[in-house]
Design an enzyme around this catalytic site. Structure first.
Site, PDB file in Angstrom:
ATOM      1  N   GLU A   1      -6.781   4.354   8.218  1.00  0.00           N
ATOM      2  CA  GLU A   1      -6.693   5.774   7.889  1.00  0.00           C
ATOM      3  C   GLU A   1      -7.995   6.273   7.268  1.00  0.00           C
ATOM      4  O   GLU A   1      -8.362   7.440   7.443  1.00  0.00           O
ATOM      5  CB  GLU A   1      -5.495   6.001   6.960  1.00  0.00           C
ATOM      6  CG  GLU A   1      -4.177   5.846   7.699  1.00  0.00           C
ATOM      7  CD  GLU A   1      -3.019   5.416   6.820  1.00  0.00           C
ATOM      8  OE1 GLU A   1      -1.962   5.086   7.390  1.00  0.00           O
ATOM      9  OE2 GLU A   1      -3.166   5.395   5.580  1.00  0.00           O
TER      10      GLU A   1
ATOM     11  N   ASN B   1       0.858  -1.185   0.000  1.00  0.00           N
ATOM     12  CA  ASN B   1       0.000   0.000   0.000  1.00  0.00           C
ATOM     13  C   ASN B   1       0.891   1.231   0.000  1.00  0.00           C
ATOM     14  O   ASN B   1       1.493   1.575   1.016  1.00  0.00           O
ATOM     15  CB  ASN B   1      -0.909  -0.018   1.235  1.00  0.00           C
ATOM     16  CG  ASN B   1      -1.800   1.201   1.316  1.00  0.00           C
ATOM     17  OD1 ASN B   1      -1.917   1.979   0.370  1.00  0.00           O
ATOM     18  ND2 ASN B   1      -2.453   1.393   2.458  1.00  0.00           N
TER      19      ASN B   1
ATOM     20  N   HIS C   1      -9.362   0.581   5.456  1.00  0.00           N
ATOM     21  CA  HIS C   1      -8.073   0.859   6.099  1.00  0.00           C
ATOM     22  C   HIS C   1      -8.276   1.817   7.265  1.00  0.00           C
ATOM     23  O   HIS C   1      -9.149   2.682   7.241  1.00  0.00           O
ATOM     24  CB  HIS C   1      -7.105   1.452   5.082  1.00  0.00           C
ATOM     25  CG  HIS C   1      -5.684   1.483   5.559  1.00  0.00           C
ATOM     26  ND1 HIS C   1      -5.209   2.457   6.419  1.00  0.00           N
ATOM     27  CD2 HIS C   1      -4.638   0.655   5.315  1.00  0.00           C
ATOM     28  CE1 HIS C   1      -3.934   2.230   6.673  1.00  0.00           C
ATOM     29  NE2 HIS C   1      -3.564   1.138   6.020  1.00  0.00           N
TER      30      HIS C   1
ATOM     31  N   SER D   1       3.849  -1.896  10.048  1.00  0.00           N
ATOM     32  CA  SER D   1       5.309  -1.747  10.105  1.00  0.00           C
ATOM     33  C   SER D   1       6.040  -3.054   9.795  1.00  0.00           C
ATOM     34  O   SER D   1       7.012  -3.410  10.454  1.00  0.00           O
ATOM     35  CB  SER D   1       5.738  -1.205  11.481  1.00  0.00           C
ATOM     36  OG  SER D   1       5.185   0.075  11.712  1.00  0.00           O
TER      37      SER D   1
ATOM     38  N   LYS E   1       0.039   4.290  -0.254  1.00  0.00           N
ATOM     39  CA  LYS E   1      -0.628   5.433   0.376  1.00  0.00           C
ATOM     40  C   LYS E   1      -0.452   6.687  -0.498  1.00  0.00           C
ATOM     41  O   LYS E   1      -0.446   6.587  -1.727  1.00  0.00           O
ATOM     42  CB  LYS E   1      -0.136   5.620   1.813  1.00  0.00           C
ATOM     43  CG  LYS E   1      -0.302   4.338   2.636  1.00  0.00           C
ATOM     44  CD  LYS E   1      -0.007   4.508   4.088  1.00  0.00           C
ATOM     45  CE  LYS E   1      -0.204   3.183   4.819  1.00  0.00           C
ATOM     46  NZ  LYS E   1      -0.008   3.313   6.278  1.00  0.00           N
TER      47      LYS E   1
ATOM     48  N   GLU F   1      -4.767  -5.113  10.807  1.00  0.00           N
ATOM     49  CA  GLU F   1      -3.786  -4.050  10.976  1.00  0.00           C
ATOM     50  C   GLU F   1      -3.997  -3.343  12.313  1.00  0.00           C
ATOM     51  O   GLU F   1      -4.868  -2.468  12.420  1.00  0.00           O
ATOM     52  CB  GLU F   1      -3.908  -3.030   9.844  1.00  0.00           C
ATOM     53  CG  GLU F   1      -3.565  -3.574   8.474  1.00  0.00           C
ATOM     54  CD  GLU F   1      -3.353  -2.447   7.470  1.00  0.00           C
ATOM     55  OE1 GLU F   1      -2.259  -2.364   6.917  1.00  0.00           O
ATOM     56  OE2 GLU F   1      -4.282  -1.643   7.281  1.00  0.00           O
TER      57      GLU F   1
ATOM     58  N   GLY G   1       2.918   2.542  10.718  1.00  0.00           N
ATOM     59  CA  GLY G   1       3.783   3.704  10.541  1.00  0.00           C
ATOM     60  C   GLY G   1       4.517   4.141  11.787  1.00  0.00           C
ATOM     61  O   GLY G   1       5.137   5.199  11.804  1.00  0.00           O
TER      62      GLY G   1
END
Length: 257
Positions: free
Chosen positions: A101, A13, A99, A214, A15, A168, A174
């Site tokens: 985010e 991904n 996701h 990560s 992003k 996730e 991140g």
């Protein structure tokens, strides 16, 4: 179907990252990847604007391309959105939905994510469906509750053969923090058990459940040893061609032990 017969899956991904120059270099590196074609699926998900450009650069048939998001309707007055039918029309076979985010920054609810997921499946797309808990939820002991709530919205979904579930943990995305192999395996096993009880044992055994948060070439080996970890959704490391390739290689080696 046994765990060893599920086809493994590693996705990248990207992003909101990349320029034409950096993407050309990255895809050039990824075109050299050569895992066992019958053993693993590979996905790269660039920003929407660059999907056609990446299509023009990919020469390795093992690299599939996916979008990072789509809307729940195919056409209409939805400024700024991309529809499942438009992705299908442009030859994009995959989309990432749910996701963290999208959920936490853009306020997408489980209900909306479900609507988008069914719309994508109806359009003939394959879906990477994301779920996971935030740090305060893990510290409060609510990991399983949160993940099951996110999954519960999928009870009425069809076309499960076209879904990959990505667990996730938000606190690991991140941040450089990675769930321990035991933490990942625990949640993956819970997800598989939920699928068995709420859908069917067949769906549970056939659905790929991958880990994101990560992921690096170092962590991919120990995570890959877990029986219910069927692959990864890689974030930052997917922007580095050699690192992404090493993640795939390390994971395959772990599964072949």
């Amino acid at each position: 179907m046994s765990e060893t017969r599920r086809k493994y899956f590693v996705g990248g991904n990207w992003k909101l990252n990349g320029t034409k120059e950096s993407i050309k270099s990255l895809v050039g590196e990824l075109n050299t990847i050569s895992p066992r074609a019958d053993h693993i699926e590979l996905l790269i998900a660039p920003p929407t604007l660059y999907l056609p450009y990446v299509q023009s650069l990919v020469t390795n048939d093992l690299l599939q391309i996916g979008a990072q998001n789509c809307w729940k309707d195919n056409f209409g007055a939805f400024t700024g959105e991309t529809s499942p039918q438009q992705l299908k029309d442009c030859g994009i076979p995959w989309v990432i939905l749910g996701h963290s985010e999208r959920r936490n920054i853009f306020g997408e609810t489980s209900e909306l994510v479900t609507q988008k997921t069914q719309a994508a499946l109806n359009a003939g797309l394959k879906v990477v469906f994301c779920c996971g808990e935030r740090l305060q939820e893990r510290e409060a002991g609510k990991t399983i509750e949160v993940v099951q709530e996110q999954l519960a919205a999928l009870k009425g979904i069809t076309h499960w053969e076209s879904i990959v579930i990505a667990y996730e943990p938000v606190w690991a995305i991140g941040t450089g923090k990675v769930a321990t192999p035991e933490q990942a395996q625990e949640v993956h096993a819970v997800i598989r058990d939920w699928l068995s009880k709420n859908l069917s044992p067949t769906v549970a055994q056939q659905t790929r459940i991958i880990y994101g948060g990560s992921v690096t070439s170092a962590s991919s080996t120990v995570l890959g040893l877990q029986p219910d970890v069927d692959g990864f959704l890689v974030g930052g490391a997917s922007l580095k061609g050699p690192e992404f390739i090493q993640i795939v290689t390390s994971f395959e080696n772990a599964k072949n032990k």
